[in-house]
Design a protein around this motif. Sequence first.
Motif, mmCIF file in Angstrom:
data_model
loop_
_atom_site.group_PDB
_atom_site.id
_atom_site.type_symbol
_atom_site.label_atom_id
_atom_site.label_comp_id
_atom_site.label_asym_id
_atom_site.label_seq_id
_atom_site.Cartn_x
_atom_site.Cartn_y
_atom_site.Cartn_z
ATOM 1 N N THR A 431 0.831 -1.204 0.000
ATOM 2 C CA THR A 431 0.000 0.000 0.000
ATOM 3 C C THR A 431 0.869 1.258 0.000
ATOM 4 O OG1 THR A 431 -0.112 -0.158 2.421
ATOM 5 C CG2 THR A 431 -1.929 -1.113 1.174
ATOM 6 N N ILE A 467 -8.241 0.141 -7.435
ATOM 7 C CA ILE A 467 -8.743 0.395 -6.084
ATOM 8 C C ILE A 467 -9.976 1.287 -6.168
ATOM 9 C CG2 ILE A 467 -6.509 0.106 -4.966
ATOM 10 C CD1 ILE A 467 -6.193 3.083 -4.888
ATOM 11 N N THR A 471 -11.207 4.143 -1.221
ATOM 12 C CA THR A 471 -9.839 3.794 -0.821
ATOM 13 C C THR A 471 -8.884 4.918 -1.200
ATOM 14 O OG1 THR A 471 -10.356 1.456 -1.191
ATOM 15 C CG2 THR A 471 -8.036 2.040 -0.954
ATOM 16 N N LYS A 474 -9.236 7.575 1.350
ATOM 17 C CA LYS A 474 -8.565 7.209 2.599
ATOM 18 C C LYS A 474 -7.059 7.428 2.485
ATOM 19 C CE LYS A 474 -7.771 2.890 3.658
ATOM 20 N NZ LYS A 474 -7.933 1.477 4.066
ATOM 21 N N TYR A 475 -6.458 6.978 1.374
ATOM 22 C CA TYR A 475 -5.020 7.166 1.186
ATOM 23 C C TYR A 475 -4.675 8.649 1.066
ATOM 24 C CZ TYR A 475 -4.630 2.130 0.329
ATOM 25 O OH TYR A 475 -4.661 0.768 0.453
#
Length: 490
Positions: A431, A467, A471, A474-475
């Motif tokens: 990640t 993704i 997501t 969030k990243y």
Amino acid sequence: MLKQNLQFKLSQKLSPQQIQLMKLIQLPTQAFEQRLMEEMNENPALEGGNLDDEDKFEKDEFDNNDEYDDYDDSDSIDANDINIDEYLSNDETPDYKTQTNNYSDDDEDRDIPFVAAVSFHQDLVNQLNTFVLSDDQRDIADFLVGSIDDDGYLRRSIADVVDDMAFTQGIYTDEETVNKILCHIIHELEPSGVGARDLQECLLLQLKHKTPTESVDLAIKIIEDQFDAFTKKHYEKLLQKYNVSKDQLKKAIDEIEKLNPKPGGSFSGNTKITEHIVPDFAIKIIDDELELTLNGRNAPELHVSKDYQEMMKTYKDSKDKSNAQRDAVQFIKQKLDSAKWFIDAIKQRQETLFVTMNAIMHFQQEYFLDGDETKLKPMILKDIADMVGLDISTVSRVANSKYVDTPYGTKLLKEFFSEAMVNDQGEEVSTIEIKKILEQVISEEDKRKPLPDDQLAELLKERGYPIARRTVAKYREQLDIPVARMRKKI
């Protein structure tokens, strides 16, 4: 009806030595040194530094701890049952005298001196001395300065200030007087913007201290009248409102972006304590090979006090043993045992730190050789725990607060751990790698039309990282990157 039965069960109970070891493992270098000093102050039987030849302690006495594993300080032990010979030394060289800790006297880290600087608030008080004020005005100005926080803001209403001065200082005044002193005296202090009650006022004060230009004048109008539109980056509305060109608006915005939203934080004499990171490990590249060293401050030279051993010998040689002597020898035994346990725990800590970091280094070898973060492999605590044969909780304690000095900077160990995701080719990727690609995509976007999260997800998918939009969001938040609207530039 009462009955008795016998039941057998297995239960795990940590010994005091295991608990002590776990606590030592999780300490970083500086905290470990502090803990070491505390133990030496509390236990007079534990000493540091080099030993003379006649003071050397037998190696076996450190390594053979079986008889102490079940020792409980609360147990009452007959002094006659204590084997005094176990606590007396001979002339054999102990292992800690021959170990190499990669830390010479020439490299000794000395304490960093801190400058005795004038504090932010004291500097403001010193500036007040340049104003001609009456006693009442001086008292009010001093109180206002004392109410300013470390960021440089006065986060209280004038009414609250007036009431507080009356109740706590016996200073009776009115809001008009306080407001006049705030605007004509406090707001004239340096750094510009100090004493502001909110961000808008802080920016205005700084702009009004600038040399008047067309861009500064426009910036003042924007902050004064269209602050909400500016914060939301509604640039089209500002262009229409002031009938200016994009270039003129851009110059005005550049003036605003140069301002300091926290004027107190820029004070050069700020005396806030700075945290100095001492790396627990160092990795160097020598002939295309990785070399790991443990900070020598994690491997201190410790030994059991010779004076306490001599007390034991004196007790052994004495013919008439009084009750006081028996009590003393029990106390000495406890201190000697505690010293041995602590020395052994330090050795185990040193070994645990080294083998864990060595496993991390080899697992992430590609990264440590060239510093490319996209080459960091997915790695979880269990991966390292399996490699070194330790419990996951032990690896977690090592990684949580330890730093390693690499050719690419000082890194926190837990930054090397990440979950795995599968790319479009079915390969597991870290990640961390995806976040790096996301950061790169955002840095290359057109800032006049920043990409929303759904478009960022599409771009990542095109690069082989399928993704979801949530997501991506969030990243992006983990990278401290704002939403598209807040990244917009004119």
